[in-house]
Design a protein around this motif. Sequence first.
Motif, mmCIF file in Angstrom:
data_model
loop_
_atom_site.group_PDB
_atom_site.id
_atom_site.type_symbol
_atom_site.label_atom_id
_atom_site.label_comp_id
_atom_site.label_asym_id
_atom_site.label_seq_id
_atom_site.Cartn_x
_atom_site.Cartn_y
_atom_site.Cartn_z
ATOM 1 N N SER A 10 0.856 -1.120 -0.044
ATOM 2 C CA SER A 10 0.085 0.131 0.134
ATOM 3 C C SER A 10 0.813 1.241 -0.036
ATOM 4 O O SER A 10 2.050 1.295 0.624
ATOM 5 N N PRO A 11 0.430 2.302 -0.520
ATOM 6 C CA PRO A 11 1.291 3.712 -0.630
ATOM 7 C C PRO A 11 1.078 4.373 0.658
ATOM 8 O O PRO A 11 1.761 5.091 0.861
ATOM 9 N N TYR A 12 0.146 3.904 1.753
ATOM 10 C CA TYR A 12 0.169 4.683 3.031
ATOM 11 C C TYR A 12 1.438 4.447 3.924
ATOM 12 O O TYR A 12 2.105 3.309 3.707
ATOM 13 N N ILE A 13 1.851 5.357 4.256
ATOM 14 C CA ILE A 13 3.268 5.499 5.442
ATOM 15 C C ILE A 13 3.186 4.227 6.255
ATOM 16 O O ILE A 13 4.289 3.488 6.301
ATOM 17 N N ARG A 14 2.488 3.850 6.953
ATOM 18 C CA ARG A 14 2.638 2.583 8.062
ATOM 19 C C ARG A 14 2.782 1.481 7.193
ATOM 20 O O ARG A 14 3.611 0.586 7.696
ATOM 21 N N ALA A 15 2.329 1.242 6.146
ATOM 22 C CA ALA A 15 2.640 0.042 5.254
ATOM 23 C C ALA A 15 4.066 -0.085 4.720
ATOM 24 O O ALA A 15 4.819 -0.867 4.730
ATOM 25 N N GLN A 16 4.435 1.071 4.223
ATOM 26 C CA GLN A 16 5.818 1.450 3.832
ATOM 27 C C GLN A 16 6.765 1.207 4.941
ATOM 28 O O GLN A 16 7.846 0.564 4.860
ATOM 29 N N GLN A 17 6.574 1.893 6.314
ATOM 30 C CA GLN A 17 7.261 1.360 7.258
ATOM 31 C C GLN A 17 7.399 0.087 7.747
ATOM 32 O O GLN A 17 8.525 -0.279 8.452
ATOM 33 N N THR A 18 6.367 -0.553 7.646
ATOM 34 C CA THR A 18 6.298 -2.110 7.946
ATOM 35 C C THR A 18 7.233 -2.855 7.031
ATOM 36 O O THR A 18 8.008 -3.658 7.673
ATOM 37 N N PHE A 19 7.196 -2.704 5.952
ATOM 38 C CA PHE A 19 8.050 -3.172 4.836
ATOM 39 C C PHE A 19 9.400 -2.873 5.116
ATOM 40 O O PHE A 19 10.416 -3.959 5.398
ATOM 41 N N ASN A 20 10.006 -1.455 5.549
ATOM 42 C CA ASN A 20 11.131 -1.209 5.819
ATOM 43 C C ASN A 20 11.576 -2.021 7.193
ATOM 44 O O ASN A 20 12.686 -2.174 7.240
ATOM 45 N N ALA A 21 10.753 -2.023 8.151
ATOM 46 C CA ALA A 21 11.185 -2.691 9.289
ATOM 47 C C ALA A 21 11.349 -4.327 9.085
ATOM 48 O O ALA A 21 12.595 -4.828 9.549
ATOM 49 N N ILE A 22 10.683 -4.804 8.342
ATOM 50 C CA ILE A 22 10.904 -6.438 7.984
ATOM 51 C C ILE A 22 12.076 -6.718 7.218
ATOM 52 O O ILE A 22 12.655 -7.555 7.286
#
Length: 176
Positions: free
Chosen positions: A52-64
Amino acid sequence: MQIFLMRHGESISKYTNDFYRPLTSRGYFESRQIAQWLYSKKLIYVEKVLISPYIRAQQTFNAIQKEFLLPLKVNILWELIPGGLHSKIITYIQELEQDMAQSVMIISHLPLIRNLLDVLCPQTKNKIFSTSAVACIDLCSKPISSKIQWYISPQIIKQNRLNKDYANYETNNDPF
């Protein structure tokens, strides 16, 4: 084809714009915890990532991504927003399958993740999908025959650790 459905990590609940809501520190921690668990179990290989383009989804990807190898190139899809249409994602998944993709990770939101799971695996209706949770689906060409292989959440990891710690306490620290 294997599909890994992941709900984004816990995010700040009150924010002026839903698109920009960031993860909480707990959201980062739990997302990394899930990634560490997946890595330790050697359960997944991810060929494609849809986010998803939403920030929280992007941050989740970066964390994993910091915990185990994921493709550097990801597809950011507006169809993966919270109110996205699951039918468009199903069509996209079918196209990936025709292109011989072996595995795809999808990081998105409720209610979309829940709706995708219901369509792909109707036998799992009403399953709770907590933040940072991942469901592995073995996709068959007929969605009704697709099966959920496993589901992991931060709560399950915590419960298993508590049970293990309790069992260790009982056997190793018995004061009597």
